[in-house]
Enzyme design. Structure first.
Site, PDB file in Angstrom:
ATOM      1  CE  LYS A 160     -87.940 -14.899  -4.259  1.00  0.00           C
ATOM      2  NZ  LYS A 160     -87.875 -14.223  -3.099  1.00  0.00           N
ATOM      3  CB  THR A 161     -84.679 -15.721   0.533  1.00  0.00           C
ATOM      4  OG1 THR A 161     -86.014 -15.570  -0.120  1.00  0.00           O
ATOM      5  CG2 THR A 161     -84.485 -15.458   1.893  1.00  0.00           C
ATOM      6  CG  ASP A 177     -87.142 -10.563  -2.140  1.00  0.00           C
ATOM      7  OD1 ASP A 177     -87.332 -11.425  -3.177  1.00  0.00           O
ATOM      8  OD2 ASP A 177     -88.082 -11.549  -1.330  1.00  0.00           O
ATOM      9  CD  GLU A 178     -91.186 -12.890  -4.893  1.00  0.00           C
ATOM     10  OE1 GLU A 178     -91.051 -13.168  -5.853  1.00  0.00           O
ATOM     11  OE2 GLU A 178     -90.966 -13.771  -3.993  1.00  0.00           O
ATOM     12  CD  GLN A 180     -91.379 -18.523  -8.858  1.00  0.00           C
ATOM     13  OE1 GLN A 180     -91.919 -18.825  -7.828  1.00  0.00           O
ATOM     14  NE2 GLN A 180     -90.092 -18.374  -8.886  1.00  0.00           N
ATOM     15  NE  ARG A 205     -94.177 -22.116  -5.978  1.00  0.00           N
ATOM     16  CZ  ARG A 205     -93.080 -21.394  -5.502  1.00  0.00           C
ATOM     17  NH1 ARG A 205     -92.985 -21.460  -4.793  1.00  0.00           N
ATOM     18  NH2 ARG A 205     -92.742 -21.245  -6.922  1.00  0.00           N
TER      19      ARG A 205
END
Length: 761
Positions: A34-35, A226-227, A257, A615
């Site tokens: 995504k980044t 973002d997020e 998330q 993770r």
């Protein structure tokens, strides 16, 4: 310029990058890049000749913003990239408020209070009001004020809300509204804002001054977030207002998330994006580049149990990888030794680094056992999210001097510096100064620098000491705006006597404090050189504007890196490790028993497990103990429902040759208990309670016995909180059996029978 950067993207990523017009929702599964998509979307806008200053990109950490800016600068002219409005919500809104905050009555040099400053001020107010701090706990008060601000409830609104007053009376804090009013007034008088004020005041600014909002709407043609699943109500409103004119808004996130509701994050912001922007485009990033197929597929089988989600099919093209290990221990102490031994063995047998391993737990208290066992095996470790560099006393002391130089109205900085290093100004004098400030409606600085009658209550000797302090601060303030940060910081460190005081220390702790001060000055030197190279302000004020907005993730030091990481699952979000140990996977610990009767909270717990599991890159281990001490009592448990929800083909049980454990022993009763009785313990927000309930016998999936006989679909039942209702369905295997109950007054609720305390009517 060529568009080679687009060749680095898969098809889903490419579509999310090039479709820049109109509202866009990018659902990015764990490890899906995504980044990169957010970064390349900005690059694509710049390549399409969009001026950099027309782009607003909001992140949650300075680290994320810095990495994005660095990557963008490698793909376009760095001189262009530096004009993008990119940073955390708080840093961007602080920038707006420094430019426009005068409309709200603030000076542009306002101080930003961190959490310790806020709690210190609240503690002072509680003391001044003569209240019991065991009832009016500063931490709880600070949390309540924060939640209010993030829901746009100002101190005046709070004080006039009858419902909030009733709630506080029930909580034995009837004067909560007075504390909030005093806190808000004191911050304003000190020309200070806390982190939540940066959001609240931006909302107020845009609400009360439409011309300011219109100017920023015209400025920002493209808004990227973002997020997005982590945004709270206050952030949501600001973003919505800024994007309202052109509706070129792109939000990136993953509803699976969303784990920060306790901080005010609203999963509805991302789930209901389509309602805010009916013309939106949806892009799903479903390929996971981080984890093995086994880890990704196993995580999918768990999160599929959540009803509130945007469905997606996350997959991995990496190797299949090893099965997820499930480890069982008799006690929590044995669990610690199992994990430490496994890390030791894998590190040396597979030639790994210590930093390849992370231990994730539900609560901070669980770290103790793992710290002890890792130390016994001489395994280096670090606690992530512990005391940050900028929270150390010696650092906060010198930063308080910097704050006084920039904003002498800062009451918390004045408290910290007026008698450090010691100059003979005691607590009684400081209290009197602040009493005088309250009486005259001025700041403490105004009192000690000439407010009428300000120093008249003190004797000549005390006045001389106070004047010595004010002269020192006034001297430091001269030319501070024109002097580069490092020169001014060194002048303050030496002139205040802090360097001399720390240099004289001989103990290891004192030497460490001196070294920390040296490290701070080194950091300021680096900041100064970088700012001058980039043509940006290099003053002390510019430095403090940066450092006051740092987050825990921005403070990691390089020498800490080759260590096993211990952290909560919440802290792990956004990170990745080769091998992850998720510990304390017990049905009485994770999910939290407090979430058992609340479907919404249970779904968030499941998302938290999903975050923890994803993770892991190569290996994951789940661990639980059959017995764990809680409040001095050894309690029995079994595996978490999240383990039971996973497809067994993805799991391995190394202690039994790969075969699943038999858990019947987990429910055997101690011989000392009376026949047919099972001791049940659970926690409530206020205290630990203990009850005794008839022992359950789980005989059939259709009928589940509970506190009063066997429950089945269609039974009429009652609940102490929700009242009367009818069981709609029974699901799951013991001990994680749930009942969906349709309550007459509260609608349908999904309850875990072990904790629900239902009775038949």
């Amino acid at each position: 310029m060529t568009d080679k950067y687009l060749e680095e993207l898969n098809e889903a990523q490419r579509l999310a990058v090039i479709n820049t017009e109109g509202p866009a929702l990018v659902i990015a599964g764990a490890g899906s890049g995504k980044t990169r998509v957010l970064t390349y979307r900005i690059v694509h806008l710049l390549r399409q000749q969009v001026p950099a200053w027309r782009i607003l990109a909001l992140t949650f950490t300075n680290k994320a913003a810095g990495e994005m800016r660095e990557r963008i600068s490698s793909l376009v002219d760095p001189e262009v990239a530096r004009f993008i409005w990119m940073g955390t919500f708080h840093s961007i809104f602080a920038r707006i408020l420094r430019a426009e905050g005068t409309r709200l009555g603030y000076k542009s040099n306002f101080t930003i209070y961190d959490s310790s400053d806020s709690k210190s001020l609240i503690r002072s107010i509680i003391k001044e009001m003569g209240l019991d701090d065991s009832v009016y706990k500063p931490g709880a008060i600070a949390s309540r004020i924060s939640a209010s601000k993030n829901n746009l409830i100002t101190a005046s609104i709070y004080a006039s809300d009858a419902g909030l007053q009733e709630y506080d009376k029930a909580a034995r804090m009837p004067l909560m509204y007075e504390i909030y009013k005093s806190y808000a007034a004191r911050c304003f008088r000190a020309n200070a804002m806390d982190f939540d004020d940066l959001l609240l005041n931006t909302n107020i600014l845009f609400r009360d001054f439409p011309d300011v909002l219109a100017s920023f709407q015209e400025k920002f043609h493209y808004v990227l977030v973002d997020e997005y699943q982590d945004t709270n109500y206050s952030q949501y409103l600001i973003v919505k207002k800024l994007a309202a004119a052109r509706r070129n808004i792109c939000v990136v996130g993953d509803d699976a998330q969303s784990i920060y509701s306790f901080r005010g994050a609203r999963i509805e912001n991302i789930l209901e994006f389509r309602n805010d922007y009916p013309e939106y485009k949806l892009f799903k990033l479903e390929q996971n580049y981080r984890s093995t197929q086994t880890i990704v597929n196993a995580a999918n089988t768990v999160i599929a149990n959540n009803e509130g989600q945007i469905r997606k099919n996350v997959y991995s093209k990496n190797e299949a990888g090893e099965k997820i290990q499930v480890m069982q221990a008799l006690t929590d102490t044995e669990e610690g030794f199992n994990i430490a031994s496994d890390i030791f063995d894998k590190k040396y047998s597979r030639q790994l680094n210590w930093s390849d391993f992370a231990i994730l737990y539900r609560t901070n208290a669980q770290s103790r056992i793992f710290e002890e066992t890792l130390r016994k095996k001489n395994i280096p470790y670090k606690i992530y999210g512990g005391l940050s560099f900028y929270e150390r006393k010696e650092i906060k002391d010198i930063l308080a001097y910097f704050r006084m130089v920039i904003n002498p109205e800062d009451e918390e900085a004045l408290k910290r510096t007026i008698n450090y290093p010691k100059r003979g100004i005691g607590d009684t004098t400081v209290t009197a100064i602040f009493e005088q400030a309250a009486e005259t409606g001025t700041s403490a600085w105004q009192v000690i620098t000439g407010s009428p009658g300000g120093l008249s209550r003190f004797n000549h000797g005390t006045n001389a000491k106070i004047l010595s302090y004010t002269d020192l601060i006034t001297t430091f303030r001269r030319d501070s705006a024109e002097t580069e940060a490092f020169i001014k910081a060194r002048e303050i460190a030496m002139g205040s006597g802090i360097i001399r005081e720390l240099r004289e220390g001989k103990s290891p702790e004192e030497v460490s404090r001196y070294e920390n001060l040296e490290e701070l000055l080194n950091g300021i030197k680096i900041f100064t050189e970088s700012a001058e190279t980039n043509g940006e302000p290099a003053s002390l004020e510019a430095y403090m504007a940066t450092v006051s907005l740092l987050t825990d993730q921005d403070n990691e030091k390089s020498e800490d890196r080759d260590k096993v990481t211990l952290m909560t699952m919440h802290s792990a979000k956004g990170l990745e490790f080769r091998h992850v140990y998720i510990v304390g996977m017990e049905d009485t610990l994770f999910p939290s028993p407090l979430s058992a009767g609340n479907p919404r909270e249970l779904e968030e717990e499941r998302r938290l497990f999903y975050v923890a599991l994803t993770r892991a890159g190569k290996m994951a281990t789940l661990s639980y103990a059959l017995n764990r001490y809680k409040w001095g009592n050894l309690e029995r448990s079994g595996p978490s429902r999240f383990i039971l929800e996973m497809d067994k083909k993805f799991l391995d049980y190394p202690q039994t040759g790969g075969k699943p454990f038999t858990h019947s022993s987990a429910r055997h009763e101690p011989e000392s208990r009376s026949a047919g009785q099972e001791q049940v313990r659970y926690t409530t927000p206020s205290k630990l309670r203990k009850i005794t309930a008839p022992k359950a016998s789980y005989s059939s999936p259709a009928g589940i016995s509970g506190a009063s006989g066997e429950f089945s679909a269609g039974d009429s039942v009652s609940h102490e909180r929700f009242g009367n209702g009818t069981i709609v369905s029974i699901e799951g295997e013991p001990p994680n059996t749930t009942a969906t109950v349709d309550f007459n007054l509260h609608g349908k609720k999904k309850l875990l029978l072990r904790f629900a305390r239902l009775t038949k009517n």
